[in-house]
Motif scaffolding. Sequence first.
Motif, PDB file in Angstrom:
ATOM      1  N   VAL A  30     -24.768  -5.312  12.892  1.00  0.00           N
ATOM      2  CA  VAL A  30     -25.051  -6.177  11.731  1.00  0.00           C
ATOM      3  C   VAL A  30     -25.966  -7.340  12.135  1.00  0.00           C
ATOM      4  O   VAL A  30     -25.684  -8.062  13.101  1.00  0.00           O
ATOM      5  CB  VAL A  30     -23.725  -6.749  11.138  1.00  0.00           C
ATOM      6  N   HIS A  31     -27.046  -7.518  11.372  1.00  0.00           N
ATOM      7  CA  HIS A  31     -27.923  -8.663  11.656  1.00  0.00           C
ATOM      8  C   HIS A  31     -27.317  -9.955  11.102  1.00  0.00           C
ATOM      9  O   HIS A  31     -26.591  -9.942  10.100  1.00  0.00           O
ATOM     10  CB  HIS A  31     -29.329  -8.436  11.056  1.00  0.00           C
ATOM     11  N   ASN A  32     -27.663 -11.057  11.767  1.00  0.00           N
ATOM     12  CA  ASN A  32     -27.140 -12.386  11.410  1.00  0.00           C
ATOM     13  C   ASN A  32     -27.391 -12.815   9.959  1.00  0.00           C
ATOM     14  O   ASN A  32     -26.726 -13.729   9.473  1.00  0.00           O
ATOM     15  CB  ASN A  32     -27.779 -13.443  12.312  1.00  0.00           C
ATOM     16  N   TYR A  33     -28.369 -12.216   9.274  1.00  0.00           N
ATOM     17  CA  TYR A  33     -28.674 -12.630   7.901  1.00  0.00           C
ATOM     18  C   TYR A  33     -27.861 -11.879   6.845  1.00  0.00           C
ATOM     19  O   TYR A  33     -28.002 -12.145   5.658  1.00  0.00           O
ATOM     20  CB  TYR A  33     -30.148 -12.381   7.573  1.00  0.00           C
ATOM     21  N   GLN A  34     -27.062 -10.936   7.261  1.00  0.00           N
ATOM     22  CA  GLN A  34     -26.323 -10.131   6.286  1.00  0.00           C
ATOM     23  C   GLN A  34     -25.231 -10.960   5.610  1.00  0.00           C
ATOM     24  O   GLN A  34     -24.787 -11.979   6.146  1.00  0.00           O
ATOM     25  CB  GLN A  34     -25.679  -8.934   7.001  1.00  0.00           C
ATOM     26  N   PHE A  35     -24.777 -10.470   4.434  1.00  0.00           N
ATOM     27  CA  PHE A  35     -23.681 -11.138   3.736  1.00  0.00           C
ATOM     28  C   PHE A  35     -22.464 -11.238   4.657  1.00  0.00           C
ATOM     29  O   PHE A  35     -22.230 -10.352   5.482  1.00  0.00           O
ATOM     30  CB  PHE A  35     -23.279 -10.336   2.490  1.00  0.00           C
ATOM     31  N   ILE A 247     -26.328 -19.538   7.923  1.00  0.00           N
ATOM     32  CA  ILE A 247     -25.365 -20.649   7.879  1.00  0.00           C
ATOM     33  C   ILE A 247     -23.941 -20.108   7.982  1.00  0.00           C
ATOM     34  O   ILE A 247     -23.110 -20.679   8.688  1.00  0.00           O
ATOM     35  CB  ILE A 247     -25.610 -21.544   6.646  1.00  0.00           C
ATOM     36  N   SER A 248     -23.643 -18.966   7.331  1.00  0.00           N
ATOM     37  CA  SER A 248     -22.261 -18.439   7.468  1.00  0.00           C
ATOM     38  C   SER A 248     -21.987 -18.027   8.901  1.00  0.00           C
ATOM     39  O   SER A 248     -20.880 -18.210   9.410  1.00  0.00           O
ATOM     40  CB  SER A 248     -21.941 -17.285   6.523  1.00  0.00           C
ATOM     41  N   ARG A 249     -23.014 -17.462   9.577  1.00  0.00           N
ATOM     42  CA  ARG A 249     -22.807 -17.053  10.971  1.00  0.00           C
ATOM     43  C   ARG A 249     -22.517 -18.289  11.851  1.00  0.00           C
ATOM     44  O   ARG A 249     -21.593 -18.304  12.649  1.00  0.00           O
ATOM     45  CB  ARG A 249     -24.073 -16.311  11.468  1.00  0.00           C
ATOM     46  N   LEU A 250     -23.326 -19.341  11.629  1.00  0.00           N
ATOM     47  CA  LEU A 250     -23.166 -20.549  12.455  1.00  0.00           C
ATOM     48  C   LEU A 250     -21.819 -21.218  12.165  1.00  0.00           C
ATOM     49  O   LEU A 250     -21.145 -21.698  13.078  1.00  0.00           O
ATOM     50  CB  LEU A 250     -24.316 -21.532  12.198  1.00  0.00           C
ATOM     51  N   ARG A 251     -21.445 -21.185  10.896  1.00  0.00           N
ATOM     52  CA  ARG A 251     -20.170 -21.812  10.510  1.00  0.00           C
ATOM     53  C   ARG A 251     -19.000 -21.095  11.178  1.00  0.00           C
ATOM     54  O   ARG A 251     -18.017 -21.705  11.554  1.00  0.00           O
ATOM     55  CB  ARG A 251     -20.038 -21.771   8.991  1.00  0.00           C
ATOM     56  N   ILE A 260     -26.832 -28.077   6.818  1.00  0.00           N
ATOM     57  CA  ILE A 260     -27.504 -28.425   5.563  1.00  0.00           C
ATOM     58  C   ILE A 260     -28.733 -27.510   5.445  1.00  0.00           C
ATOM     59  O   ILE A 260     -29.586 -27.505   6.346  1.00  0.00           O
ATOM     60  CB  ILE A 260     -27.981 -29.908   5.604  1.00  0.00           C
ATOM     61  N   PRO A 261     -28.842 -26.713   4.377  1.00  0.00           N
ATOM     62  CA  PRO A 261     -30.030 -25.857   4.255  1.00  0.00           C
ATOM     63  C   PRO A 261     -31.287 -26.710   4.070  1.00  0.00           C
ATOM     64  O   PRO A 261     -31.275 -27.661   3.275  1.00  0.00           O
ATOM     65  CB  PRO A 261     -29.759 -25.000   3.019  1.00  0.00           C
ATOM     66  N   ALA A 262     -32.353 -26.388   4.811  1.00  0.00           N
ATOM     67  CA  ALA A 262     -33.600 -27.153   4.667  1.00  0.00           C
ATOM     68  C   ALA A 262     -34.220 -26.884   3.300  1.00  0.00           C
ATOM     69  O   ALA A 262     -34.969 -27.703   2.774  1.00  0.00           O
ATOM     70  CB  ALA A 262     -34.576 -26.748   5.777  1.00  0.00           C
ATOM     71  N   SER A 263     -33.908 -25.716   2.732  1.00  0.00           N
ATOM     72  CA  SER A 263     -34.369 -25.372   1.384  1.00  0.00           C
ATOM     73  C   SER A 263     -33.420 -24.298   0.857  1.00  0.00           C
ATOM     74  O   SER A 263     -32.983 -23.438   1.627  1.00  0.00           O
ATOM     75  CB  SER A 263     -35.795 -24.839   1.447  1.00  0.00           C
ATOM     76  N   ASN A 264     -33.146 -24.323  -0.439  1.00  0.00           N
ATOM     77  CA  ASN A 264     -32.258 -23.291  -0.998  1.00  0.00           C
ATOM     78  C   ASN A 264     -33.013 -22.029  -1.376  1.00  0.00           C
ATOM     79  O   ASN A 264     -32.444 -21.080  -1.907  1.00  0.00           O
ATOM     80  CB  ASN A 264     -31.499 -23.850  -2.207  1.00  0.00           C
ATOM     81  N   ASP A 265     -34.301 -22.029  -1.078  1.00  0.00           N
ATOM     82  CA  ASP A 265     -35.194 -20.907  -1.416  1.00  0.00           C
ATOM     83  C   ASP A 265     -35.220 -19.813  -0.356  1.00  0.00           C
ATOM     84  O   ASP A 265     -35.848 -18.787  -0.550  1.00  0.00           O
ATOM     85  CB  ASP A 265     -36.623 -21.477  -1.461  1.00  0.00           C
ATOM     86  N   LEU A 266     -34.600 -20.074   0.776  1.00  0.00           N
ATOM     87  CA  LEU A 266     -34.786 -19.167   1.920  1.00  0.00           C
ATOM     88  C   LEU A 266     -33.808 -17.984   1.886  1.00  0.00           C
ATOM     89  O   LEU A 266     -32.900 -17.883   2.704  1.00  0.00           O
ATOM     90  CB  LEU A 266     -34.675 -19.936   3.242  1.00  0.00           C
ATOM     91  N   VAL A 267     -34.043 -17.103   0.939  1.00  0.00           N
ATOM     92  CA  VAL A 267     -33.194 -15.910   0.810  1.00  0.00           C
ATOM     93  C   VAL A 267     -34.064 -14.679   1.005  1.00  0.00           C
ATOM     94  O   VAL A 267     -35.085 -14.532   0.342  1.00  0.00           O
ATOM     95  CB  VAL A 267     -32.517 -15.860  -0.580  1.00  0.00           C
ATOM     96  N   CYS A 268     -33.668 -13.818   1.940  1.00  0.00           N
ATOM     97  CA  CYS A 268     -34.397 -12.562   2.163  1.00  0.00           C
ATOM     98  C   CYS A 268     -33.707 -11.493   1.315  1.00  0.00           C
ATOM     99  O   CYS A 268     -32.603 -11.050   1.633  1.00  0.00           O
ATOM    100  CB  CYS A 268     -34.378 -12.189   3.639  1.00  0.00           C
TER     101      CYS A 268
END
Length: 311
Positions: A30-35, A247-251, A260-268
Amino acid sequence: MEYGHIPPSGEELVKEIERLKKERNAVILVHNYQFEEVQAIGDFVGDSLELSRKAASLDADVIVFCGVHFMAETAAILAPDKTVLLPVAAADCPMARMATAQEIRRIKEEHPGSVVVTYVNSTAETKAEADYCCTSANAAKIVQKIGEDKEIVFAPDQHLGEWVTQARRGNVTLWPGYCPVHVRLTVDDIEKARERHPDALVMVHPECRLDVCQEADIVASTGGMVRRVKELPAGTRLIIGTELGMISRLRRERPDLEYIPASNDLVCTDMKMTRLVNVWEALRDMKHRITVPPETAARARLSIERMLEVS
Ligand code: 13P
Ligand code: SF4
């Protein structure tokens, strides 16, 4: 219209995935960006480099790759004896399609004697044209290994290429590809986030624009970000400039830090196509099998193995 069975949900779905995983002798990468729900059922969660290494060394019959197409393709190249499944066939990285093999062959003709480095976010055909493959975790090391007297052609990510070749005196040709997600982040976003959180560290991915990377305190691959947060004192606040799933992975790694997200637009959107039900269907129906023609795989493997030797 044909009606099928209603898929299981909740705990039942997780149990079914576990059961099928055993039955198929499968491993879930699983990649770090997955749900978060997908990260939670992963046997290994990591960045592109960590997952490539895992794929190459696994003792399993089936690899279910929860990520995007080029990642499953790299696993298929490194583990030719295993069945590699991508749960959602359409999950693809748009940047990986920004440099074709034909275009790389043409640029090699235009720059004879150059060393071609392709970012792992590329197709197998493009990797087959390269001298070295790289990921964001090892691109700087690979570039350093190439003598200053050599010209480098870096594709497809112009921003990662620019970041890792900044200090180089020799010639560098950057292919004009980019990540459509990271390119959205601007210096203005960083400045605004810093104004709101003046004590926070800014951590961004090197797929961001050069001016954004230059503004940051930490520039790292997603795996690098995990390593960095492990070293920080409790209570540290971080402004995160990468795909929001990170952020979920880091949390999970460091719940005592503030993100804190630098932007809320960063969704792949491609990374977010895979849900638990797709993982279940993949194991149930053994789909979608990712294969690479042997001749292309053999050539692409050379550039990937050269990368794995360096890092
Ligand atoms: P990492 O190799 O840092 O996980 O990055 C992969 C990617 O696609 C970033 O957008
Ligand atoms: Fe590709 Fe960007 Fe998505 Fe990573 S975040 S998979 S580079 S589109």
